[in-house]
Motif scaffolding. Structure first.
Motif, PDB file in Angstrom:
ATOM      1  N   TYR A   3      31.235  45.469  16.006  1.00  0.00           N
ATOM      2  CA  TYR A   3      30.620  44.138  16.029  1.00  0.00           C
ATOM      3  C   TYR A   3      29.155  44.221  16.478  1.00  0.00           C
ATOM      4  O   TYR A   3      28.267  43.633  15.863  1.00  0.00           O
ATOM      5  CB  TYR A   3      31.410  43.210  16.954  1.00  0.00           C
ATOM      6  CG  TYR A   3      30.783  41.857  17.124  1.00  0.00           C
ATOM      7  CD1 TYR A   3      30.874  40.909  16.109  1.00  0.00           C
ATOM      8  CD2 TYR A   3      30.080  41.534  18.276  1.00  0.00           C
ATOM      9  CE1 TYR A   3      30.288  39.659  16.251  1.00  0.00           C
ATOM     10  CE2 TYR A   3      29.497  40.290  18.424  1.00  0.00           C
ATOM     11  CZ  TYR A   3      29.602  39.354  17.406  1.00  0.00           C
ATOM     12  OH  TYR A   3      29.013  38.128  17.551  1.00  0.00           O
TER      13      TYR A   3
ATOM     14  N   ASN B 246      26.859  46.240  13.844  1.00  0.00           N
ATOM     15  CA  ASN B 246      27.007  45.899  12.424  1.00  0.00           C
ATOM     16  C   ASN B 246      25.660  45.879  11.704  1.00  0.00           C
ATOM     17  O   ASN B 246      25.501  46.490  10.644  1.00  0.00           O
ATOM     18  CB  ASN B 246      27.716  44.545  12.299  1.00  0.00           C
ATOM     19  CG  ASN B 246      28.099  44.232  10.871  1.00  0.00           C
ATOM     20  OD1 ASN B 246      28.575  45.098  10.144  1.00  0.00           O
ATOM     21  ND2 ASN B 246      27.890  43.002  10.462  1.00  0.00           N
TER      22      ASN B 246
ATOM     23  N   THR C 229      24.353  48.690   8.930  1.00  0.00           N
ATOM     24  CA  THR C 229      24.034  48.245   7.567  1.00  0.00           C
ATOM     25  C   THR C 229      22.607  48.634   7.203  1.00  0.00           C
ATOM     26  O   THR C 229      22.347  49.078   6.078  1.00  0.00           O
ATOM     27  CB  THR C 229      24.224  46.717   7.440  1.00  0.00           C
ATOM     28  OG1 THR C 229      25.578  46.401   7.785  1.00  0.00           O
ATOM     29  CG2 THR C 229      23.944  46.236   6.040  1.00  0.00           C
TER      30      THR C 229
ATOM     31  N   THR D  11      22.296  46.034   0.395  1.00  0.00           N
ATOM     32  CA  THR D  11      23.166  44.881   0.577  1.00  0.00           C
ATOM     33  C   THR D  11      22.838  44.241   1.919  1.00  0.00           C
ATOM     34  O   THR D  11      22.573  44.940   2.894  1.00  0.00           O
ATOM     35  CB  THR D  11      24.654  45.285   0.569  1.00  0.00           C
ATOM     36  OG1 THR D  11      24.871  46.221   1.615  1.00  0.00           O
ATOM     37  CG2 THR D  11      25.048  45.902  -0.751  1.00  0.00           C
TER      38      THR D  11
ATOM     39  N   PRO E 246      23.403  42.512   5.515  1.00  0.00           N
ATOM     40  CA  PRO E 246      24.491  42.672   6.489  1.00  0.00           C
ATOM     41  C   PRO E 246      25.440  41.480   6.403  1.00  0.00           C
ATOM     42  O   PRO E 246      25.010  40.341   6.321  1.00  0.00           O
ATOM     43  CB  PRO E 246      23.794  42.722   7.841  1.00  0.00           C
ATOM     44  CG  PRO E 246      22.348  42.544   7.602  1.00  0.00           C
ATOM     45  CD  PRO E 246      22.110  42.425   6.137  1.00  0.00           C
ATOM     46  N   ASN E 247      26.698  41.772   6.382  1.00  0.00           N
ATOM     47  CA  ASN E 247      27.726  40.731   6.363  1.00  0.00           C
ATOM     48  C   ASN E 247      28.286  40.615   7.774  1.00  0.00           C
ATOM     49  O   ASN E 247      28.820  41.593   8.302  1.00  0.00           O
ATOM     50  CB  ASN E 247      28.824  41.104   5.366  1.00  0.00           C
ATOM     51  CG  ASN E 247      29.856  40.019   5.207  1.00  0.00           C
ATOM     52  OD1 ASN E 247      29.891  39.059   5.963  1.00  0.00           O
ATOM     53  ND2 ASN E 247      30.704  40.193   4.212  1.00  0.00           N
TER      54      ASN E 247
ATOM     55  N   SER F 186      30.890  39.618   8.874  1.00  0.00           N
ATOM     56  CA  SER F 186      32.331  39.854   9.014  1.00  0.00           C
ATOM     57  C   SER F 186      32.743  41.273   8.634  1.00  0.00           C
ATOM     58  O   SER F 186      33.939  41.542   8.488  1.00  0.00           O
ATOM     59  CB  SER F 186      33.100  38.837   8.173  1.00  0.00           C
ATOM     60  OG  SER F 186      32.791  39.014   6.807  1.00  0.00           O
ATOM     61  N   ASP F 187      31.810  42.189   8.477  1.00  0.00           N
ATOM     62  CA  ASP F 187      32.159  43.572   8.124  1.00  0.00           C
ATOM     63  C   ASP F 187      33.073  44.227   9.157  1.00  0.00           C
ATOM     64  O   ASP F 187      33.832  45.135   8.819  1.00  0.00           O
ATOM     65  CB  ASP F 187      30.894  44.425   7.965  1.00  0.00           C
ATOM     66  CG  ASP F 187      30.182  44.168   6.643  1.00  0.00           C
ATOM     67  OD1 ASP F 187      30.801  43.571   5.740  1.00  0.00           O
ATOM     68  OD2 ASP F 187      29.009  44.560   6.537  1.00  0.00           O
ATOM     69  N   TRP F 188      33.008  43.800  10.368  1.00  0.00           N
ATOM     70  CA  TRP F 188      33.812  44.388  11.425  1.00  0.00           C
ATOM     71  C   TRP F 188      35.227  43.809  11.486  1.00  0.00           C
ATOM     72  O   TRP F 188      36.093  44.350  12.176  1.00  0.00           O
ATOM     73  CB  TRP F 188      33.121  44.204  12.777  1.00  0.00           C
ATOM     74  CG  TRP F 188      32.953  42.758  13.140  1.00  0.00           C
ATOM     75  CD1 TRP F 188      31.942  41.934  12.763  1.00  0.00           C
ATOM     76  CD2 TRP F 188      33.859  41.965  13.904  1.00  0.00           C
ATOM     77  NE1 TRP F 188      32.149  40.672  13.252  1.00  0.00           N
ATOM     78  CE2 TRP F 188      33.325  40.667  13.956  1.00  0.00           C
ATOM     79  CE3 TRP F 188      35.050  42.224  14.553  1.00  0.00           C
ATOM     80  CZ2 TRP F 188      33.956  39.629  14.636  1.00  0.00           C
ATOM     81  CZ3 TRP F 188      35.674  41.187  15.225  1.00  0.00           C
ATOM     82  CH2 TRP F 188      35.129  39.911  15.270  1.00  0.00           C
TER      83      TRP F 188
END
Length: 190
Positions: A52, A55, A59, A74, A76-77, A79-81
């Protein structure tokens, strides 16, 4: 005045024969139980917090490498974690669920958790071996732009996971544990 001797309760379960009593688990099994209860939870929480908190930096580092090879970056999202956190939560729940039958001397729980620990150990070792190779081959900054404190935490968590897996396996297959798991058990109710 003395009371008359008590008659056994006719509705009570019959006593377990002496050879099949539930013996207290030996110290290695108790220690393995606590490792199964605490280690996956601790590592899972720390890994999730690390994912978290890093992240965006992760990215950015991956995007920098992708740009070198002509792949568009891309964003950073946030919710990737979440997916790794969900997988971690399921694995932690399984470790904890199987720890109780392990302590009760159930062979199937020992085998299941030993497989979990062996897979975890292989995963940690492969990650610890492959990560530096990938960093060198792709030319990624070895620190991913993270602070020294975060890198120290990452290394300590990886060492904790690796060492904990090895210790767990050693404990559940120690001589005293083997004797405990081979002892006859009363059938599991239900």
């Amino acid at each position: 005045m003395t009371s008359p001797p008590q008659q056994p309760d006719p509705l009570a379960a019959p006593p377990v024969p002496t050879g099949e009593s539930e013996a207290a688990p030996p110290r290695p099994v108790v220690l393995a139980f606590w490792i199964a209860m605490v280690l996956p939870l601790l590592v899972g929480v720390l890994d999730t917090a690390f994912a978290y908190l890093t992240n965006d930096a992760t990215t950015a580092s991956v995007n920098a490498v992708l740009e070198r090879y002509g792949v568009p970056p891309t964003p950073p999202n946030p919710s990737d974690w979440l997916l790794p956190a969900l997988v971690s939560a399921v694995l932690v729940a399984l470790w904890i669920a199987f720890a109780f039958p392990l302590r009760a001397g159930r062979q199937w729980a020992r085998v299941t958790l030993a497989v979990f620990a062996a897979l975890w150990l292989c995963s940690e070792l492969m990650g610890n071996i492959l990560a530096p190779i990938v960093v060198v081959v792709l030319g990624v900054e070895w620190d991913l732009g993270l602070s020294t404190g975060m890198l120290v935490v990452l290394v300590l968590v990886r060492l904790l996971a690796t060492t904990g897996s090895v210790v767990f396996l050693a404990l559940v297959f120690s001589r005293r544990s083997n004797e405990f798991f081979r002892a006859p058990r009363a059938p599991h109710p239900g």
